[in-house]
Scaffold this motif. Structure first.
Motif, PDB file in Angstrom:
ATOM      1  N   ARG A 165       0.838  -1.205   0.000  1.00 52.10           N
ATOM      2  CA  ARG A 165       0.000   0.000   0.000  1.00 52.10           C
ATOM      3  C   ARG A 165       0.873   1.255   0.000  1.00 52.10           C
ATOM      4  O   ARG A 165       0.631   2.199  -0.744  1.00 52.10           O
ATOM      5  CB  ARG A 165      -0.903  -0.001   1.237  1.00 52.10           C
ATOM      6  CG  ARG A 165      -1.908   1.114   1.259  1.00 52.10           C
ATOM      7  CD  ARG A 165      -2.517   1.300   2.622  1.00 52.10           C
ATOM      8  NE  ARG A 165      -1.546   1.817   3.578  1.00 52.10           N
ATOM      9  CZ  ARG A 165      -1.818   2.086   4.847  1.00 52.10           C
ATOM     10  NH1 ARG A 165      -3.006   1.833   5.329  1.00 52.10           N
ATOM     11  NH2 ARG A 165      -0.897   2.565   5.655  1.00 52.10           N
ATOM     12  N   LEU A 169       2.502   1.602  -3.462  1.00 58.97           N
ATOM     13  CA  LEU A 169       1.537   2.037  -4.483  1.00 58.97           C
ATOM     14  C   LEU A 169       1.191   3.511  -4.320  1.00 58.97           C
ATOM     15  O   LEU A 169       1.106   4.254  -5.299  1.00 58.97           O
ATOM     16  CB  LEU A 169       0.260   1.192  -4.396  1.00 58.97           C
ATOM     17  CG  LEU A 169       0.373  -0.255  -4.868  1.00 58.97           C
ATOM     18  CD1 LEU A 169      -0.876  -1.043  -4.490  1.00 58.97           C
ATOM     19  CD2 LEU A 169       0.590  -0.311  -6.372  1.00 58.97           C
ATOM     20  N   THR A 170       1.006   3.912  -3.061  1.00 57.52           N
ATOM     21  CA  THR A 170       0.661   5.313  -2.813  1.00 57.52           C
ATOM     22  C   THR A 170       1.826   6.217  -3.197  1.00 57.52           C
ATOM     23  O   THR A 170       1.632   7.241  -3.866  1.00 57.52           O
ATOM     24  CB  THR A 170       0.300   5.513  -1.324  1.00 57.52           C
ATOM     25  OG1 THR A 170      -0.706   4.570  -0.979  1.00 57.52           O
ATOM     26  CG2 THR A 170      -0.223   6.916  -1.056  1.00 57.52           C
ATOM     27  N   THR A 184       2.186   6.966  -6.804  1.00 56.85           N
ATOM     28  CA  THR A 184       1.241   7.893  -7.435  1.00 56.85           C
ATOM     29  C   THR A 184       1.697   9.344  -7.266  1.00 56.85           C
ATOM     30  O   THR A 184       1.140  10.237  -7.861  1.00 56.85           O
ATOM     31  CB  THR A 184      -0.192   7.753  -6.866  1.00 56.85           C
ATOM     32  OG1 THR A 184      -0.170   8.140  -5.496  1.00 56.85           O
ATOM     33  CG2 THR A 184      -0.727   6.347  -7.012  1.00 56.85           C
TER      34      THR A 184
END
Lengths: 283, 318
Positions: free
Chosen positions: A26, A29-30, A33
């Motif tokens: 997580r 992935l964050t 971005t």
């Protein structure tokens, strides 16, 4: 009473590592971005290393630093380790608190708590990405220092790893106290503030503790960060083994034994306080 | 399945209790609709039952496990769909969000992936599985919230306004899922402001006001508690332009002992009659005496909304 249909999940069979991996994924992935922010932070890291290098060369030219002799005498190595260590102190002290605050602001904290995972483990998972991120940045920093700035480090990997792990453990107890404060006060965190300020000033991050007035030196030696930083420098710069840093390791172990149960107890109390007040998700 | 007994909760520094002596139970295969004005205590009750708030007094249990004692077990047995939009990671996709929360609740590997895909399809979001949560509309966010509750197929669902702010198509889809859950034997506590939703879905309805459960019954029985009928007079649209006559008529009707209350719309005049109104012919004669053109006259029984208004306004303490 007979239980109804069992839910699909089977908490006994799921591994702790898998949940930890989910948090790391997580975080990754964050972070991915926010590519611009990631790129800028890497560039900032390189610039700060160059700054360190130039400053160290300027100060070292024709000068000898007697107080740095126990740490190999190299100013750049001394400063870089101090700086990298500050990152670990920051993440150890603040990761639990920031993890909670971040989940509160996202509105996900309550949903995160709706599973059978013990609270302590959840906090550990939530802070994993912060630790890994800092570790990754530190590794890049050291590679740059060794390859580009040609600073020779005699790294004792075993001793470095043990000291780093003990540092994280002993500071995590204080980090739990800090997270407990945030559970109640939501923003104000006197524990984290006091410890970050004191350790930055007194622990020998940018200059040896011996340079401080005697009264402050006594205070400095009460901080686990002082012992951790000394041991880490010995392990990274001089390649010292665990036997050479026994007093520091003993201090760190004792700190961990004292602060972790205290931190867990305080955090649990704060958590239950927030549940009684219905303010778990408030920030 | 859900048992609540004398449950009371006080928030610190507030004189009024958020919940006061709440007692009810919901069996497997039942939907319990929870109605109440804003601040009545619905969300507090939901959060206590999902172990997020510790109650001040009283007991509550889920499938025999007690709140405050067996919380790890309860968390495995409950699926919570909260009313808040801020309950997911904005920079993860729908699939990534559900995969994360499913993993936290003990699912993993192939089973987790299949389950995530299944619930996404169930709530009609399969096509949007790779869309970032921050790009979701309000309706999609509600459906994803329900999908998260469905992930582990728990026996108990706590649904906090699952259709609030959702368009008609999404509302129907969510209601179909809730019905299907009930039919498969799940226990559902449904907090809603939508009277029609509560009426059509619930087996039992509880009405909360200022933290107290002021009514608890089946929708039918609740409607029966209000024996009064409504008389609806539909005027010709031109009729309402005759303001003086209309004002006089309203004044007369307001003072008529058979009339409990009245609402003038366009072009309807709706009279709520007293329970013992008896013969309504005099009322009709009074309307006829105005010579205003009337297109239709009808009566209807009390609705859940009428009951709700009566209970939550007339008995309210200042």
């Amino acid at each position: 009473m007979r239980l109804p249909t069992q839910p699909l999940s089977n908490p006994q069979r799921i591994t702790t590592l898998y949940k930890a991996w989910l948090f790391v994924k997580r975080g990754w992935l964050t972070t991915m971005t926010y590519r611009v922010a990631l790129g800028l932070s890497l560039i900032s890291g390189f610039i700060s290393i160059i700054q360190f290098g130039l400053m160290a060369n300027f100060l070292s030219e024709g000068n000898h630093f007697a107080l740095l002799e126990p740490y190999g005498g190299n100013l750049l190595a001394y400063l870089v380790i101090g700086s990298a260590f500050t990152g670990f102190v920051g993440v150890s002290l603040n990761s639990f608190r920031t993890a909670i605050q971040s989940e509160q602001q996202m509105g996900t904290l309550e949903h995160l708590l709706l599973n059978a995972t013990p609270l302590g483990l959840m906090l550990l998972y939530a802070s994993l990405w912060g630790f890994l991120n800092t570790l990754l940045n530190t590794v890049i920093l050291f590679v740059v220092v060794m390859v580009i700035l040609k600073v020779s480090l005699l790294i004792n990997w075993l001793a470095s790893t043990v000291v780093l792990a003990l540092t994280i453990l002993s500071l995590s107890g204080i980090g739990l106290l800090s997270a407990g404060c945030v559970m109640i006060s939501k923003q104000g965190d006197p524990v984290g503030w006091a410890f970050t300020t004191l350790s930055g000033l007194l622990s020998g991050v940018m200059f040896p503790v011996e340079y401080l007035p005697p009264a402050l030196q006594s205070l400095a030696y009460l901080l686990p960060t002082t012992h951790a930083l000394k041991a880490l420098r010995l392990a990274l710069i001089r390649g010292s083994g665990l036997a050479d840093m026994l007093p520091e390791i003993t201090f760190l172990l004792l700190s961990a034994c004292l602060t972790i149960p205290l931190g867990l107890w305080f955090f649990r109390r704060s958590f239950d306080h927030a549940r009684r007040e219905g303010t778990l998700a408030e920030f | 399945m859900i048992r609540v007994e004398s449950l009371t909760h006080y928030y610190p520094r507030r004189q009024q209790p958020a919940l006061q002596e709440i007692t009810f139970q919901v069996e497997a295969g039942q939907i319990f609709g929870l109605l109440g004005p804003n601040g009545a205590g619905k969300t507090t009750l939901m959060r206590i039952l999902s172990t997020l708030i510790l109650p001040t007094r009283g007991t509550a249990s889920i499938c025999g496990y007690r709140i405050g004692h067996d919380e790890a077990q309860i968390r495995q047995l409950v699926g919570l769909a909260s009313g808040s939009e801020r309950a997911f990671y904005y920079r993860l996709t729908a699939f990534q969000n559900l995969q994360f929360f499913g993993g936290m609740r003990g699912l993993y590997g192939q089973k987790l992936r299949q389950r995530v895909e299944h619930v996404l399809a169930q709530v009609g979001l399969y096509e949007a599985r790779d869309v970032l949560y921050m790009r979701f509309s309000a309706g999609m966010k509600r459906r994803l919230s329900l999908a998260r509750a469905l992930l582990t197929d728990p026996p108990v669902y706590l649904l906090d306004e699952p259709t609030s702010g959702v368009d008609l198509a999404s509302t129907q889809r969510i209601q179909e899922i809730i019905r299907a859950l009930r039919d498969s034997g799940k226990t559902i506590l449904l907090a809603t402001h939508d009277m029609e939703e509560a009426n059509s879905l619930s087996d039992y309805i509880g009405i909360l006001r200022q933290g107290r459960l002021i009514a608890l019954n089946t929708p039918f029985n609740l409607r029966q508690t209000l024996k009064s009928r409504h008389l609806i007079i539909t005027f010709d649209e031109q009729a309402l332009q005759n303001k003086q006559t209309i004002q006089q008529l309203l004044s007369d009707l307001q003072h008529d002992p058979r009339v409990h209350s009245l609402v003038l719309g366009n072009p309807h005049l709706q009279l709520q009659l007293e329970e013992n109104a008896g013969d309504i012919a005099p009322l009709l004669r009074r309307v006829a005496s105005t010579c205003l053109p009337v297109r239709a006259i009808s009566t209807r029984e009390a609705t859940l909304q009428d009951v709700f208004f009566r209970l939550t306004t007339e008995t309210a303490t200042p």
